[in-house]
Write a protein that holds these residues in place. Structure first.
Motif, PDB file in Angstrom:
ATOM      1  N   GLN A 201       0.824  -1.199   0.000  1.00  0.00           N
ATOM      2  CA  GLN A 201       0.000   0.000   0.000  1.00  0.00           C
ATOM      3  C   GLN A 201       0.867   1.261   0.000  1.00  0.00           C
ATOM      4  O   GLN A 201       0.572   2.235  -0.717  1.00  0.00           O
ATOM      5  N   GLU A 202       1.927   1.251   0.779  1.00  0.00           N
ATOM      6  CA  GLU A 202       2.817   2.418   0.832  1.00  0.00           C
ATOM      7  C   GLU A 202       3.515   2.620  -0.510  1.00  0.00           C
ATOM      8  O   GLU A 202       3.632   3.751  -0.997  1.00  0.00           O
ATOM      9  N   ARG A 203       3.936   1.524  -1.102  1.00  0.00           N
ATOM     10  CA  ARG A 203       4.599   1.639  -2.404  1.00  0.00           C
ATOM     11  C   ARG A 203       3.622   2.103  -3.483  1.00  0.00           C
ATOM     12  O   ARG A 203       3.972   2.894  -4.361  1.00  0.00           O
ATOM     13  N   LEU A 204       2.365   1.646  -3.415  1.00  0.00           N
ATOM     14  CA  LEU A 204       1.348   2.080  -4.375  1.00  0.00           C
ATOM     15  C   LEU A 204       1.068   3.576  -4.211  1.00  0.00           C
ATOM     16  O   LEU A 204       0.975   4.309  -5.204  1.00  0.00           O
ATOM     17  N   ALA A 205       0.991   4.027  -2.981  1.00  0.00           N
ATOM     18  CA  ALA A 205       0.740   5.446  -2.730  1.00  0.00           C
ATOM     19  C   ALA A 205       1.892   6.291  -3.260  1.00  0.00           C
ATOM     20  O   ALA A 205       1.665   7.348  -3.877  1.00  0.00           O
TER      21      ALA A 205
ATOM     22  N   ALA B 164       3.955   9.967  -7.371  1.00  0.00           N
ATOM     23  CA  ALA B 164       4.935  10.266  -8.416  1.00  0.00           C
ATOM     24  C   ALA B 164       4.232  10.503  -9.750  1.00  0.00           C
ATOM     25  O   ALA B 164       4.583  11.407 -10.510  1.00  0.00           O
ATOM     26  N   GLN B 165       3.195   9.708 -10.021  1.00  0.00           N
ATOM     27  CA  GLN B 165       2.441   9.868 -11.274  1.00  0.00           C
ATOM     28  C   GLN B 165       1.703  11.211 -11.276  1.00  0.00           C
ATOM     29  O   GLN B 165       1.673  11.918 -12.278  1.00  0.00           O
ATOM     30  N   ALA B 166       1.168  11.562 -10.145  1.00  0.00           N
ATOM     31  CA  ALA B 166       0.434  12.842 -10.052  1.00  0.00           C
ATOM     32  C   ALA B 166       1.391  14.004 -10.261  1.00  0.00           C
ATOM     33  O   ALA B 166       1.035  14.990 -10.932  1.00  0.00           O
ATOM     34  N   ARG B 167       2.576  13.919  -9.707  1.00  0.00           N
ATOM     35  CA  ARG B 167       3.563  14.989  -9.910  1.00  0.00           C
ATOM     36  C   ARG B 167       3.929  15.100 -11.372  1.00  0.00           C
ATOM     37  O   ARG B 167       4.128  16.193 -11.908  1.00  0.00           O
ATOM     38  N   LEU B 168       4.024  13.973 -12.060  1.00  0.00           N
ATOM     39  CA  LEU B 168       4.343  14.011 -13.483  1.00  0.00           C
ATOM     40  C   LEU B 168       3.216  14.692 -14.255  1.00  0.00           C
ATOM     41  O   LEU B 168       3.457  15.453 -15.201  1.00  0.00           O
ATOM     42  N   TRP B 169       1.956  14.430 -13.884  1.00  0.00           N
ATOM     43  CA  TRP B 169       0.819  15.054 -14.565  1.00  0.00           C
ATOM     44  C   TRP B 169       0.829  16.557 -14.354  1.00  0.00           C
ATOM     45  O   TRP B 169       0.469  17.326 -15.245  1.00  0.00           O
ATOM     46  N   LEU B 170       1.266  16.952 -13.162  1.00  0.00           N
ATOM     47  CA  LEU B 170       1.296  18.378 -12.854  1.00  0.00           C
ATOM     48  C   LEU B 170       2.388  19.088 -13.658  1.00  0.00           C
ATOM     49  O   LEU B 170       2.256  20.266 -14.001  1.00  0.00           O
TER      50      LEU B 170
END
Length: 113
Positions: free
Chosen positions: A96-100, A105-111
């Motif tokens: 769960q921690e690794r998924l979060a 990281a994916q959200a930062r890339l989208w930003l």
């Protein structure tokens, strides 16, 4: 007188020839003994070298077996964690921690784009 000298000379040569033969025989025996001793010494050194090589190979094999055993234990712990739903890895983070972290990281890339 001359005949006596010739007779004494021939006896002397016979005696010295016999002594020379005895000395030559003794030298041959000594030479053979030295050769056999050298052969035995070389064989002993060869056996010692092979023994040392075998011991080194055994030590390397034991180290490899211990290393493989440690890797198997680590894999079994990770498998047990995954089967239990924990899924902890070597960093001691759960699935769960690794998924979060991955989602962040994916959200930062989208930003960024």
């Amino acid at each position: 007188m001359q005949a006596t000298c010739v007779l004494l000379q021939s006896e002397k040569e016979l005696q010295s020839g016999g002594e020379i033969k005895e000395l030559a025989d003794a030298a041959d025996k000594l030479s053979k003994w030295l050769i056999e001793a050298s052969i035995q010494e070389l064989a002993q050194e060869g056996m010692e070298a092979r023994l040392a090589a075998a011991q080194a190979a055994r030590d390397q094999s034991q180290a490899a077996v211990e290393e493989a055993g440690a890797a198997v234990e680590a894999a079994e712990r990770e498998l047990a964690g995954a089967q239990a739903g924990d899924g902890r890895d070597e960093s001691n983070r759960s699935l769960q921690e690794r998924l979060a972290d991955a989602q962040n990281a994916q959200a930062r890339l989208w930003l960024l784009y």
